[in-house]
Scaffold this motif. Structure first.
Motif, mmCIF file in Angstrom:
data_model
loop_
_atom_site.group_PDB
_atom_site.id
_atom_site.type_symbol
_atom_site.label_atom_id
_atom_site.label_comp_id
_atom_site.label_asym_id
_atom_site.label_seq_id
_atom_site.Cartn_x
_atom_site.Cartn_y
_atom_site.Cartn_z
ATOM 1 N N GLU A 137 49.892 -84.540 -67.194
ATOM 2 C CA GLU A 137 49.264 -83.506 -67.445
ATOM 3 C C GLU A 137 47.958 -83.104 -67.231
ATOM 4 O OE1 GLU A 137 51.585 -80.272 -68.164
ATOM 5 O OE2 GLU A 137 53.304 -82.000 -67.566
ATOM 6 N N ALA A 138 47.658 -83.727 -67.916
ATOM 7 C CA ALA A 138 45.740 -84.021 -67.706
ATOM 8 C C ALA A 138 44.997 -83.798 -65.838
ATOM 9 C CB ALA A 138 45.028 -84.520 -68.302
ATOM 10 N N LEU A 139 45.830 -84.404 -65.077
ATOM 11 C CA LEU A 139 45.750 -84.472 -63.190
ATOM 12 C C LEU A 139 46.505 -83.427 -63.379
ATOM 13 C CD1 LEU A 139 45.572 -86.067 -60.971
ATOM 14 C CD2 LEU A 139 47.135 -87.068 -61.410
ATOM 15 N N LYS A 140 47.847 -82.506 -63.454
ATOM 16 C CA LYS A 140 48.510 -81.724 -62.763
ATOM 17 C C LYS A 140 47.467 -80.722 -63.456
ATOM 18 C CE LYS A 140 52.521 -82.989 -63.394
ATOM 19 N NZ LYS A 140 54.354 -82.382 -64.783
ATOM 20 N N ALA A 141 46.803 -80.612 -64.414
ATOM 21 C CA ALA A 141 45.763 -79.083 -64.621
ATOM 22 C C ALA A 141 44.490 -79.583 -63.662
ATOM 23 C CB ALA A 141 45.642 -79.158 -66.127
ATOM 24 N N SER A 142 44.243 -80.910 -63.502
ATOM 25 C CA SER A 142 42.754 -80.758 -62.810
ATOM 26 C C SER A 142 42.910 -80.309 -61.338
ATOM 27 C CB SER A 142 42.515 -82.831 -63.039
ATOM 28 O OG SER A 142 41.770 -82.323 -62.467
ATOM 29 N N LEU A 143 43.945 -80.756 -60.883
ATOM 30 C CA LEU A 143 44.609 -80.238 -59.140
ATOM 31 C C LEU A 143 45.083 -79.005 -59.081
ATOM 32 C CD1 LEU A 143 46.992 -83.444 -58.370
ATOM 33 C CD2 LEU A 143 44.640 -83.339 -58.301
ATOM 34 N N SER A 144 44.813 -78.239 -59.489
ATOM 35 C CA SER A 144 45.105 -76.645 -59.961
ATOM 36 C C SER A 144 44.235 -75.928 -59.921
ATOM 37 C CB SER A 144 46.630 -76.872 -60.665
ATOM 38 O OG SER A 144 45.761 -76.718 -62.841
ATOM 39 N N GLN A 145 42.915 -76.520 -60.621
ATOM 40 C CA GLN A 145 41.966 -76.112 -60.556
ATOM 41 C C GLN A 145 41.704 -75.048 -59.077
ATOM 42 O OE1 GLN A 145 39.101 -77.550 -63.079
ATOM 43 N NE2 GLN A 145 40.523 -77.326 -65.057
ATOM 44 N N ASN A 146 41.770 -76.044 -58.611
ATOM 45 C CA ASN A 146 41.579 -75.877 -56.715
ATOM 46 C C ASN A 146 42.407 -76.309 -56.342
ATOM 47 O OD1 ASN A 146 41.103 -78.751 -56.693
ATOM 48 N ND2 ASN A 146 39.757 -79.090 -55.138
ATOM 49 N N ALA A 147 43.380 -75.821 -56.764
ATOM 50 C CA ALA A 147 45.085 -76.633 -55.827
ATOM 51 C C ALA A 147 45.567 -75.087 -54.853
ATOM 52 C CB ALA A 147 46.324 -77.142 -56.463
ATOM 53 N N HIS A 148 45.138 -75.065 -53.114
ATOM 54 C CA HIS A 148 46.094 -73.436 -52.774
ATOM 55 C C HIS A 148 47.972 -73.923 -53.707
ATOM 56 C CE1 HIS A 148 46.520 -70.803 -49.343
ATOM 57 N NE2 HIS A 148 47.471 -70.673 -49.612
ATOM 58 N N GLU A 149 48.097 -74.870 -53.446
ATOM 59 C CA GLU A 149 49.841 -75.100 -53.802
ATOM 60 C C GLU A 149 49.986 -76.937 -53.978
ATOM 61 O OE1 GLU A 149 54.223 -75.203 -51.970
ATOM 62 O OE2 GLU A 149 53.054 -73.760 -50.770
ATOM 63 N N MET A 150 50.975 -76.743 -54.995
ATOM 64 C CA MET A 150 51.042 -78.386 -55.449
ATOM 65 C C MET A 150 52.625 -79.118 -54.768
ATOM 66 S SD MET A 150 48.505 -79.313 -59.028
ATOM 67 C CE MET A 150 49.101 -78.139 -59.507
ATOM 68 N N LEU A 151 52.840 -79.829 -54.421
ATOM 69 C CA LEU A 151 53.813 -80.149 -54.333
ATOM 70 C C LEU A 151 54.780 -81.370 -54.947
ATOM 71 C CD1 LEU A 151 56.333 -79.754 -52.716
ATOM 72 C CD2 LEU A 151 55.630 -81.554 -51.199
ATOM 73 N N PHE A 152 55.567 -81.156 -56.180
ATOM 74 C CA PHE A 152 56.341 -82.547 -57.396
ATOM 75 C C PHE A 152 57.811 -82.304 -56.134
ATOM 76 C CE2 PHE A 152 52.276 -80.392 -58.867
ATOM 77 C CZ PHE A 152 51.713 -81.656 -60.201
#
Length: 374
Positions: free
Chosen positions: A97-112
């Motif tokens: 969850e920590a990595l998800k939260a970190s990436l989300s800060q400057n993500a236009h889109e995140m693909l899992f």
């Protein structure tokens, strides 16, 4: 007979749709990860001519001069400091969850996504159009399956492979790999052939299953493993089993020589090109020479059909229980059950999901009626 198409809910692939949106929004596309999932994703994107602008991993794992398929690796932390937005394709087996939260800060889109949709050692992958084109044999397979769990497993597998979304397949996870207690009861003096014996893990599971079912020790075990390093470990781990015969070889439909690439645990492969270790291939019918066989297990990275062709005399004569991996290539889902049924019509088919998340480790259990657990 209801068409299986009416039971399949997935229509579109979340990976392909997401990458198309990423290309349209104009922000850089970042492949996250450098392990197996990232390698498979990279290969797929190259084949499909999808762009990758950066390949990133965590700063703690970054080494000076680190590269990924000729691309310099960057850290997630460095990207976060650029002030830009990025499209992140997260090709990692484990994401906290920590990595998800970190990436989300400057993500236009995140693909899992579930990278299993790409298959193993194949360029073909499941789509709803593929299912439409194979509607009749797919529906026939569904109707042939011997229990409701098998039918649910087939639908979950197809839905997750088509959609590339996790969820359905893992919900049907069955932990007893190759020797499911609810289907099979092992007996005294079993003769077991392990194709893709790896380091002996499945042989040890087999011996535990014998004890579980109150059966005597196996009469004989044939263990095939082509990789030299793993073969040495296999011999060490099965040294207490004097009835185990070891073959540093693969199995095929003829006795020949090919090249073996032990690239990683999911996608070792055979090839005619000299880009791996030269190995011998053997026919099961030649090795057993007509002697009784009661159980054959295969997980050989897409070579299962060829190996079954090399065992057809053994299967037709002795009707062993078969535990055959079906998850490597789409065509195996249809060709392998059909081939087995042509050898002997008395087999009943079961499917079980043996991966807790991803649509890997789908195993077909072909069980003669006399061996089905009552």
């Amino acid at each position: 007979m209801t068409s299986i198409l009416n039971l399949i809910s997935a229509r579109r692939n979340t990976f392909i749709d997401s990458v198309a949106r990423m290309q349209a929004n104009g922000d850089p596309i970042v492949l996250c990860g450098a392990g197996y999932a990232a390698q498979e994703t990279w290969a797929f994107m190259q084949r499909e001519q999808m762009p990758v602008d950066e390949v990133a991993i965590g700063r703690d794992y970054l080494r000076p001069g680190g590269e990924f398929n000729g691309r310099p690796l960057v850290s997630f932390e460095a990207l976060a400091q650029t002030g830009r937005r990025y499209n992140y394709i997260v090709a990692m087996q484990f994401v906290d969850e920590a990595l998800k939260a970190s990436l989300s800060q400057n993500a236009h889109e995140m693909l899992f996504f579930d990278c299993a949709f790409m298959g193993v050692n194949t360029k073909e992958y499941f789509t709803f159009a593929w299912c439409e084109a194979h509607q009749q044999p797919l529906t026939a397979l569904y109707e042939q399956l011997a229990d409701e769990t098998s039918k649910a497993t087939l639908l979950a597998y197809l839905n997750q492979r088509i959609s590339a979304r996790e969820g359905e397949y893992g919900a049907l996870y069955y932990p007893q790999h190759y020797f499911p207690q609810e289907i099979i009861a092992l007996k005294d003096n079993e003769v077991f052939i392990d194709c893709g014996a790896f380091d002996g893990d499945s042989i040890n599971a087999f011996t535990r299953a014998l004890a579980r079912d109150g059966a005597s020790d196996a009469g004989r075990i044939y263990a095939f493993e082509p990789d030299s390093t793993t073969f040495a470990q296999l011999k060490k781990n099965t040294a207490a089993l004097p009835q185990c015969l070891h073959f540093q070889a693969g199995v095929w439909n003829e006795a020949t020589t090919l090249y073996f690439n032990a690239s990683n645990s999911f996608s070792s492969s055979l090839s005619e090109s000299a880009d791996g270790d030269k190995i011998d291939l053997m026919k099961i019918d030649d090795v057993t020479a007509g002697e009784r066989v009661s159980f054959i297990k295969m997980d050989i990275e897409g070579a299962e059909l060829a190996a079954l062709e090399g065992a057809q005399e053994t299967i037709a004569r002795w009707q062993p229980i078969l535990a055959i991996s079906l998850y490597h290539k789409p065509g195996d889902l249809l060709s392998i059950p059909h081939f087995i049924q042509q050898l002997h019509s008395d087999y009943r088919f079961y499917l079980r999901a043996h991966h807790p998340r991803l649509a890997y480790e789908l195993v077909l259990y072909a069980v003669p009626s006399a061996r089905i657990k009552g």
